[in-house]
Design a protein around this motif. Structure first.
Motif, mmCIF file in Angstrom:
data_model
loop_
_atom_site.group_PDB
_atom_site.id
_atom_site.type_symbol
_atom_site.label_atom_id
_atom_site.label_comp_id
_atom_site.label_asym_id
_atom_site.label_seq_id
_atom_site.Cartn_x
_atom_site.Cartn_y
_atom_site.Cartn_z
ATOM 1 N N SER A 1 43.606 39.823 28.646
ATOM 2 C CA SER A 1 43.622 41.258 28.453
ATOM 3 C C SER A 1 44.911 41.866 28.991
ATOM 4 O O SER A 1 45.596 41.292 29.837
ATOM 5 N N GLU B 1 41.972 35.845 38.441
ATOM 6 C CA GLU B 1 40.813 36.199 37.622
ATOM 7 C C GLU B 1 39.906 37.173 38.370
ATOM 8 O O GLU B 1 39.414 38.156 37.805
ATOM 9 N N ASP C 1 41.419 40.514 38.242
ATOM 10 C CA ASP C 1 41.713 40.962 36.878
ATOM 11 C C ASP C 1 43.213 41.184 36.692
ATOM 12 O O ASP C 1 43.666 42.185 36.137
#
Length: 431
Positions: A2, A363, A366
């Motif tokens: 993302s 992770e 984010d």
């Protein structure tokens, strides 16, 4: 993966303030300590006996700081999570006999520290800062943050070949800055600094002084998506590590590990000093923390075996004018997130298990990350990572932020990346 969240301008503004206020390693660690004090940390002396109480503590030694936060109920064998960085940058440093000059010019004698891009020091307004040692053994920080010095470049009329053949600088002859006119007087520079620091004449008996550019950090570009400033290598990581440690210490969350910030001096010339990563400072602090909590050598060994260090230092973004100097398949981009640095010859300490650990932290936060590896035809730099791993037997992973103009007086990074790095460090320190 993302798209990364847009950067926190407050974090980047704070980084720029930190860079401007930290012209030397001594100022950098003083500023880091001040921020940690606001988060509840307290300084402990290496010459005092340490207690095993919980909370945030830090040690200052010269241009280095080691800070750690002991959670409530931490066992003696609790492992550490360390963010490692360095406080020094390549620059010009004042010699023991600083007053020199010729032909009516008063100059300051300087020595080259580390591997600076020498041309970047020419024709800039320069200040002078550092540490003064007084007769009683105490020290005083000094910072002349105004136009005081200048290294004037030779006019092109007197070097017609410079444009075709490139600038050639002799480190001894061509980099001594001017700071006035008149006859050279021994003791003049130190007398000026004594007056600046409001000290009595003759009170200063030792000094560690260095030149810095007084140009303030600034946002750059049409959309202000870049930041230009001094000493990003490696105060960017020191700032991110300080911010992350303070955030973890004040979060109130349960901590399975003891988070640590270790910011060393002298990385740029090999780390071999009492305040460098190759010295005993980090190991001594970690061991004393274990023993202060009632631990044994067995507890120390268990704690070290479970400890992980992130060696955070700047790395190279792909230069658009010299793309052939980079690996053709690994192209870290500015504002693409922090980089994982890999070198199979152990110039960086990262291995596969370290990559997995770093990926897990990113992770959790984010935060996207990128991979960096050198072009096989180019020599690879190194960091405190391999030194930390070898000296202490600690698993170490090399990471950082991709920048341009590394080792210049004024370096360039993206506005997103410092914030993304700090967020990833929080997740890592949380264990």
């Amino acid at each position: 993966m993302s798209e990364p969240p847009r950067f926190d301008r407050g974090h980047t503004d704070d980084l720029m303030s930190f860079l401007a206020a930290s012209p030397t390693p001594y100022h950098a660690v003083a500023n880091a300590a001040e921020r940690l004090e606001k988060a509840g940390f307290r300084q402990v002396s290496e010459t005092d006996a340490w207690d095993g109480t919980s909370g945030g503590k830090y040690v200052l030694r010269g241009g280095a700081i080691v800070a750690w936060y002991v959670p409530e109920g931490a066992a003696p064998h609790t492992p550490f999570r360390i963010v490692g960085a360095h406080t020094d940058s390549p620059n010009l440093r004042v010699k023991p006999l600083p007053d020199t000059g010729a032909h009516g010019w008063r100059q300051v004698a300087v020595e080259i520290y580390g591997g600076p891009l020498l041309n970047s020091w020419l024709d800039r307004d320069l200040g002078l800062a550092g540490r003064l040692t007084l007769r009683d053994g105490s020290t005083r920080l000094v910072n002349v943050d105004r136009p005081l010095l200048r290294v004037p470049q030779l006019a092109i009329h007197l070097d017609r070949s410079v444009s075709a053949e490139g600038l050639k600088l002799d480190k001894q002859r061509h980099l001594q800055p001017v700071w006035g006119l008149g006859d050279v007087r021994d003791g003049d520079l130190i007398a000026f600094l004594e007056e600046t620091a409001d000290l009595a004449a003759g009170e200063v008996t030792g000094w560690d002084l260095m030149v810095h550019s007084i140009e303030a950090p600034a946002y750059l570009g049409r959309d202000k998506e870049l930041v230009a400033g001094p000493r990003m290598d490696n105060l960017l990581s020191v700032h991110a590590g300080t911010t992350a440690l303070a955030a973890v210490a004040t979060s109130g969350a349960a901590q399975p590990c003891i988070p640590v910030l270790a910011a060393f001096d002298h990385e740029e010339n090999g780390s071999q000093s009492d305040t460098g990563a190759d010295g005993p400072l980090l190991g001594s602090v970690l061991e004393r923390s274990v023993f202060a909590r009632g631990g044994s050598y067995e507890d120390r060994s268990r704690a070290f075996a479970g400890t992980v260090c992130l060696s955070s230092d700047t790395g190279h973004a792909v230069h658009p004018n010299y793309a052939e100097r980079h690996d053709p398949t690994h192209h870290p981009r500015v504002n693409g997130g922090p980089i994982l640095k890999v070198n199979v010859n152990n110039r960086y300490a990262t291995d596969g298990s370290g990559r997995a650990l770093w990926a897990a932290a990113c992770e959790k936060a984010d935060v996207p990350f990128q991979s960096f590896v050198s072009n096989n035809s180019m020599p690879c730099g190194t960091t405190i990572g391999p030194i930390t791993a070898a000296r202490h037997g600690i698993k170490t992973v090399d990471i950082g932020v991709a920048i341009l103009s590394m080792h210049s007086v004024r370096e360039l990074c993206g506005v997103d990346d410092p914030w993304l790095l700090a967020n990833s460090l929080v997740a890592f320190l949380e264990g």
